[in-house]
Motif scaffolding. Structure first.
Motif, PDB file in Angstrom:
ATOM      1  N   PHE A   1      21.915  26.942  53.693  1.00 55.87           N
ATOM      2  CA  PHE A   1      21.181  28.214  53.585  1.00 55.87           C
ATOM      3  C   PHE A   1      22.105  29.355  53.153  1.00 55.87           C
ATOM      4  O   PHE A   1      21.771  30.136  52.269  1.00 55.87           O
ATOM      5  CB  PHE A   1      20.533  28.588  54.927  1.00 55.87           C
TER       6      PHE A   1
ATOM      7  N   ILE B   1      23.861  33.294  49.194  1.00 52.87           N
ATOM      8  CA  ILE B   1      24.956  34.074  48.581  1.00 52.87           C
ATOM      9  C   ILE B   1      24.972  33.870  47.066  1.00 52.87           C
ATOM     10  O   ILE B   1      25.126  34.815  46.297  1.00 52.87           O
ATOM     11  CB  ILE B   1      26.319  33.654  49.185  1.00 52.87           C
TER      12      ILE B   1
ATOM     13  N   ARG C   1      22.491  33.075  45.116  1.00 49.79           N
ATOM     14  CA  ARG C   1      21.351  33.745  44.495  1.00 49.79           C
ATOM     15  C   ARG C   1      21.602  35.258  44.463  1.00 49.79           C
ATOM     16  O   ARG C   1      21.360  35.924  43.465  1.00 49.79           O
ATOM     17  CB  ARG C   1      20.081  33.439  45.271  1.00 49.79           C
ATOM     18  N   GLU C   2      22.114  35.786  45.582  1.00 54.51           N
ATOM     19  CA  GLU C   2      22.396  37.220  45.655  1.00 54.51           C
ATOM     20  C   GLU C   2      23.403  37.605  44.554  1.00 54.51           C
ATOM     21  O   GLU C   2      23.220  38.600  43.866  1.00 54.51           O
ATOM     22  CB  GLU C   2      22.973  37.545  47.041  1.00 54.51           C
ATOM     23  N   ALA C   3      24.438  36.764  44.391  1.00 53.46           N
ATOM     24  CA  ALA C   3      25.453  37.039  43.365  1.00 53.46           C
ATOM     25  C   ALA C   3      24.820  37.043  41.981  1.00 53.46           C
ATOM     26  O   ALA C   3      25.105  37.916  41.154  1.00 53.46           O
ATOM     27  CB  ALA C   3      26.567  36.005  43.440  1.00 53.46           C
TER      28      ALA C   3
ATOM     29  N   TYR D   1      30.953  32.477  40.641  1.00 55.65           N
ATOM     30  CA  TYR D   1      30.192  32.685  41.885  1.00 55.65           C
ATOM     31  C   TYR D   1      29.187  31.567  42.146  1.00 55.65           C
ATOM     32  O   TYR D   1      28.714  31.421  43.254  1.00 55.65           O
ATOM     33  CB  TYR D   1      29.542  34.073  41.899  1.00 55.65           C
TER      34      TYR D   1
ATOM     35  N   VAL E   1      31.212  29.282  44.127  1.00 56.90           N
ATOM     36  CA  VAL E   1      31.767  29.805  45.373  1.00 56.90           C
ATOM     37  C   VAL E   1      31.223  28.974  46.538  1.00 56.90           C
ATOM     38  O   VAL E   1      30.056  28.581  46.536  1.00 56.90           O
ATOM     39  CB  VAL E   1      31.443  31.318  45.501  1.00 56.90           C
TER      40      VAL E   1
ATOM     41  N   THR F   1      19.772  38.294  51.780  1.00 62.63           N
ATOM     42  CA  THR F   1      18.323  38.144  51.698  1.00 62.63           C
ATOM     43  C   THR F   1      17.986  36.663  51.811  1.00 62.63           C
ATOM     44  O   THR F   1      18.586  35.847  51.105  1.00 62.63           O
ATOM     45  CB  THR F   1      17.819  38.670  50.338  1.00 62.63           C
TER      46      THR F   1
END
Lengths: 377, 102
Positions: free
Chosen positions: A45, A50, A52-54, A231, A234, A337
């Motif tokens: 999760f 992270i 997707r946020e990036a 990313y 990452v 998120t």
């Protein structure tokens, strides 16, 4: 249908009673299983969220960064290098960026000092990220002291803080005027840290990069795509810590499966023999073992996944905090998120439920097909 | 109440929570769109390239801008003395260069 449901319920009743007879062992198994699923699901999760946020946040980052290299290191780039880049067909804009790292001995933290494009803060003032504000207890109207490259102390007034929502990209940022930046770092006029380039057509980006490398051989080009890929990788499974967690989880599953697959205890074997002797079919025994597998593994999956969701998205992955902070003094406080999709659940299901259920059923099937008389002896 | 009924109730409650988890994620994603856009705007305005995840070393703070002289230079699996180096991979550009030794 009603008869079928009633049959299943009777078998579940019997299975649960059987599990409760060995409640110590099964409770321990349930707890460990839940913890393994919790750990795996938390990683899945957190990493997905992270990433997707990036990908959303960095979509507006520069198309290409041009940096001058000297003796294998990043060097200041002369402003005169801008003209050859602007002359490349397809380049819509290019501007110099001034940024650098400042080590603050008071807090023991590293800051990123940056000169924003107009309108930046007026000379003598700064805008600071929330992380800087926290470690220096600095707020609007306070003054922060900087030691410049020649040893002189420069006082800059905090004009404001950067929004809390953007902490994931701005926590350690200090936005300064160009004049103050050059005073602190001694960056000569006519030089910049690097260039940010915008290209009209993203499909031409690699061609533009090749042309830039040809025109300016002592530079390197970092493409937006490379930033995304960095990313995207990452917390990749090949990264050290992730590999350790995955190996740990995998070994735990192997031990669980091996324990089950290596054979049933004599007590379980006798139980199957008695059931067969009193008239249970092999299919009934297998159904019982299926529900046993479900009771342990599916319950663990449900509990582990729900706990992992709460851990990652309600407590900001508090258990990972120590590992994520590392030796950082300044750390962003952010809440990712929630981003989950069905495929993540399917992966966890196949990793957690299927191997255990199969490992439970196969030895039972072997025991159930043997003559009850010989099993009971 | 029968044990089977309790177990099935537990399964139903768990599955309901699982569904609610997806509903919550969807609501949060819609609600968080403005905040994400604000971050993206700041990135565009300042020309930022990296997330502020690890501030302990320059090459982990600006991961995509890491230099060849950073500890990653010896190979993507070289020993790394900063803890965050065990969580992240070296930037794509450096992995490309060191591909042969990986």
């Amino acid at each position: 249908m009603e008869k079928w449901i009633e049959r299943q319920k009777h078998i579940i009743d019997f299975t649960l009673s059987s599990l409760l007879r060995r409640k110590g062992k099964n409770a321990a198994l349930l707890v460990v299983y839940t913890l393994v699923v919790f750990m795996l699901a938390s990683v899945v999760f957190f990493v997905q969220a992270i990433k997707r946020e990036a990908s959303v946040i960095l979509k507006d980052s520069p198309d290409m960064i041009v940096q001058r290299m000297s003796a294998g290191r990043h060097e200041l780039i002369p402003a005169s290098y801008l003209d050859p880049i602007l002359s490349i067909r397809g380049v819509s804009a290019a501007r110099s960026r001034l940024w650098g790292y400042y080590y603050d001995p008071v807090a023991g933290a590293n800051y990123t000092l940056m000169v924003p494009e107009d309108p930046g803060p007026p000379a003598g003032t700064i805008l600071i990220g929330q992380g800087v504000s926290r470690v220096r207890l600095a707020h609007e109207g306070d003054t922060l002291e900087f030691r410049s490259h020649d040893g002189t102390l420069i006082d800059l007034e905090v004009k404001g803080t950067i929004s809390r929502e953007s902490e994931l990209v701005s926590s350690d940022l200090i936005l300064v005027s160009e004049e103050d930046f050059r005073r602190i770092f001694g960056t000569p006029v006519g030089f910049a840290t690097d260039f940010a380039v915008r290209v009209k057509n993203p499909r031409e980006l690699s061609t533009v990069a090749v042309k830039a490398a040809g025109l300016l051989p002592d530079t390197r080009q970092i493409l937006k795509d490379e930033i995304f890929r960095t990313y995207d990788a990452v917390f990749s499974w090949r990264g050290g810590m992730m590999l350790v967690i995955l190996c740990g989880a995998l070994l735990a599953f192997i031990i669980l499966a091996w324990d089950k697959a290596s054979g049933l205890s004599s007590e379980e074997r006798r139980e199957i023999g008695i059931l067969k002797a009193i008239g249970w079919e092999t299919s009934d025994v297998l159904l019982m073992k299926f529900w046993e597998g479900m009771a342990i593994s599916f319950s663990s999956l449900l509990a582990g996944v729900i706990l992992a969701y709460a851990h990652v998205f309600f407590t900001s992955a508090v258990l990972f905090e120590a590992a994520l902070k590392g030796w950082s003094v300044l750390y962003p406080e952010f809440r990712v998120t929630p981003f989950i999709d069905f495929s993540q659940l399917v992966i966890l299901f196949f990793l957690a439920v299927v191997p255990y259920t199969v490992a439970t059923i196969i030895p039972s099937w072997r025991a159930a097909t043997v003559d009850p008389d010989s099993v009971m002896r | 109440m029968r044990k089977s009924s309790l177990f099935l109730l537990f399964l139903a409650a768990g599955i309901t929570l699982l569904v609610l988890m997806f509903v919550h994620a969807s609501v949060q994603m819609k609600g968080g769109a403005a905040s994400l856009q604000a971050k993206a705007d700041l990135v565009g305005q300042l020309g930022l390239t990296d997330l502020c995840l690890f501030t302990e070393a320059s090459y982990t703070r600006h991961l995509s801008q890491a230099d060849l002289h950073t500890p990653f230079q010896n190979g993507p699996v070289s020993l790394e003395h900063f803890p965050s180096g065990s969580l992240v991979m070296p930037p794509a550009a450096i992995r490309k260069i060191n591909g042969k030794v990986d």
